[in-house]
Design a protein around this motif. Structure first.
Motif, short mmCIF file in Angstrom:
data_model
loop_
_atom_site.label_atom_id
_atom_site.label_comp_id
_atom_site.label_asym_id
_atom_site.label_seq_id
_atom_site.Cartn_x
_atom_site.Cartn_y
_atom_site.Cartn_z
N ALA A 122 -65.03 -29.28 -28.79
CA ALA A 122 -65.01 -30.47 -29.65
C ALA A 122 -66.26 -31.30 -29.48
O ALA A 122 -66.84 -31.81 -30.44
N SER A 147 -66.66 -33.28 -33.05
CA SER A 147 -65.41 -33.58 -33.73
C SER A 147 -64.28 -33.16 -32.81
O SER A 147 -64.13 -31.99 -32.49
N GLN A 169 -60.98 -33.52 -33.31
CA GLN A 169 -59.68 -33.27 -33.94
C GLN A 169 -58.62 -34.13 -33.26
O GLN A 169 -57.52 -33.67 -32.96
N GLY A 229 -53.07 -31.39 -38.13
CA GLY A 229 -54.00 -30.64 -37.30
C GLY A 229 -54.75 -31.47 -36.27
O GLY A 229 -55.80 -31.05 -35.77
N TYR A 230 -54.21 -32.63 -35.94
CA TYR A 230 -54.87 -33.52 -34.99
C TYR A 230 -53.93 -33.84 -33.83
O TYR A 230 -52.71 -33.87 -33.98
N ASP A 285 -61.77 -38.78 -34.14
CA ASP A 285 -61.96 -38.73 -35.59
C ASP A 285 -61.46 -39.98 -36.30
O ASP A 285 -61.79 -40.19 -37.47
N LEU A 322 -58.38 -40.80 -41.71
CA LEU A 322 -58.88 -39.44 -41.93
C LEU A 322 -59.62 -39.32 -43.26
O LEU A 322 -60.56 -38.54 -43.37
#
Length: 340
Positions: free
Chosen positions: A66, A71, A73, A102-103, A130, A312
């Motif tokens: 990451a 990033s 996530q 997805g986070y 994020d 997001l």
């Protein structure tokens, strides 16, 4: 100390080098497959690498990956006090929705301390998350979040910041109107600390509705406490021991209302016969209290959904965005007795 038998030694986690050796490629090629670049990998080679990863049960270092990709996530959430049932429910709902998207969710608990809140924000932002959702003790003093998309909940934030708020004033007015409808004429306010999220607006709604009905709103009808059961208990003992005791109370949170119910029992007051009660939040505390609390319910699913979409997608159509609340009738206001 005797050494462990070889069979008892924990298995060593597979490394990128192990995968490269089994697949017959370089570690760089394994990296390209794991990170989907930056260089292309032939389909047959990719297949060999993936098969080796599966055989060795290789798990890439997600954190390091990451950071390289800038990033994580990950979405961050900072709340004043995670032991408060409402904030706990909010964290759980946001975690569920973030996972679906997805986070992961990283939670920071300010423990009702502005310096700790600032440190939590700085720490989360430094991990290149994020997005960040904050229920702040004081939005004006929040640490700079730079380019991290940030949404404030239940606080009108500084110019240029995004915020999602519930209709605190309207909800409080609805609660008081409901108590007036039960014929209550001395409706007190058990409020939270000055400046805390939503407190000022809920007090305004309480005062607005009583003024419109020509009912008293004097200081003798107001007490404040921290958002906790113990705080609500101590404040309610004070309020209910005063001369000219109220016949109803609007409470700015469920956790405080639990303390008030305990204080009423200590003073041998029947709820709702002697004292009608309506709280704000509508958490499980309201459902399982004794008696169950009539409450202004915050739509946690929608609040979390709106906040997550904002960070997001990096924006809101309108900011601040106000989300409506609902009155959920149970027994503490007197409606239960009427139904029976």
């Amino acid at each position: 100390m005797p050494k462990q038998d070889a069979q008892e030694q924990p298995a060593r986690a597979a490394t990128r080098t192990d995968v490269a050796r089994l697949a017959g490629v370089s570690t760089a090629v394994v990296s390209y497959v794991v990170n989907n670049g930056p260089r292309p990998v032939a389909a047959s080679t990719r297949t060999r690498v993936l098969a080796a990863m599966d055989e060795l049960d290789y798990r890439p270092n997600a954190v390091a990956r990451a950071l390289r990709m800038r990033s994580a996530q990950v979405v961050g959430l900072v709340v004043p006090d995670v032991s408060n049932t409402y904030f706990g429910a909010l964290a759980r709902e946001l975690s569920v929705q973030a996972f679906t998207a997805g986070y992961a969710l990283l939670l920071g608990d300010a423990d009702n301390d502005i310096d700790r809140e600032r440190a939590q924000v700085e720490s989360l932002v430094s991990h290149q998350i994020d997005g960040l959702v904050i229920v702040s003790l004081d939005p004006a003093s929040v640490a700079e979040t730079g380019t991290t998309p940030t949404v404030f909940l239940d606080q009108r934030s500084r110019p240029g910041q995004l915020s999602v708020i519930v209709d605190d004033r309207g909800g409080a007015a609805t609660a008081v109107s409901h108590l007036i409808g039960h014929g209550r004429t001395r409706i007190a306010l058990l409020s939270g600390p000055l400046g805390a999220p939503g407190v000022s607006e809920r007090e305004q709604g309480w005062r607005q509705e009583l003024d419109a009905a020509g009912l008293p709103t004097g200081d003798d009808l107001i007490v404040r406490s921290e958002f906790s059961r113990a705080g609500g208990f101590e404040a309610a003992l004070d309020l209910l021991s005063r001369e000219g005791r109220p016949d109803a109370v609007f409470v700015t949170s469920d956790v405080q209302a639990l303390g008030l119910l305990a204080a009423a029992r200590r003073l041998h007051l029947d709820v709702p016969k002697d004292l009608a009660v309506v709280s704000f939040d509508g958490t499980e505390d309201a459902v399982f209290s004794d008696p169950p609390l009539t409450a202004i319910e915050q739509p946690i699913h929608r609040i979390a959904e709106t906040a997550l979409a904002a960070v997001l997608e990096k924006g809101l159509e309108h900011s601040p965005l106000t989300i409506p609340v609902d009155l959920v009738v149970r027994d503490s206001c007197g409606c239960g007795a009427e139904r029976r």
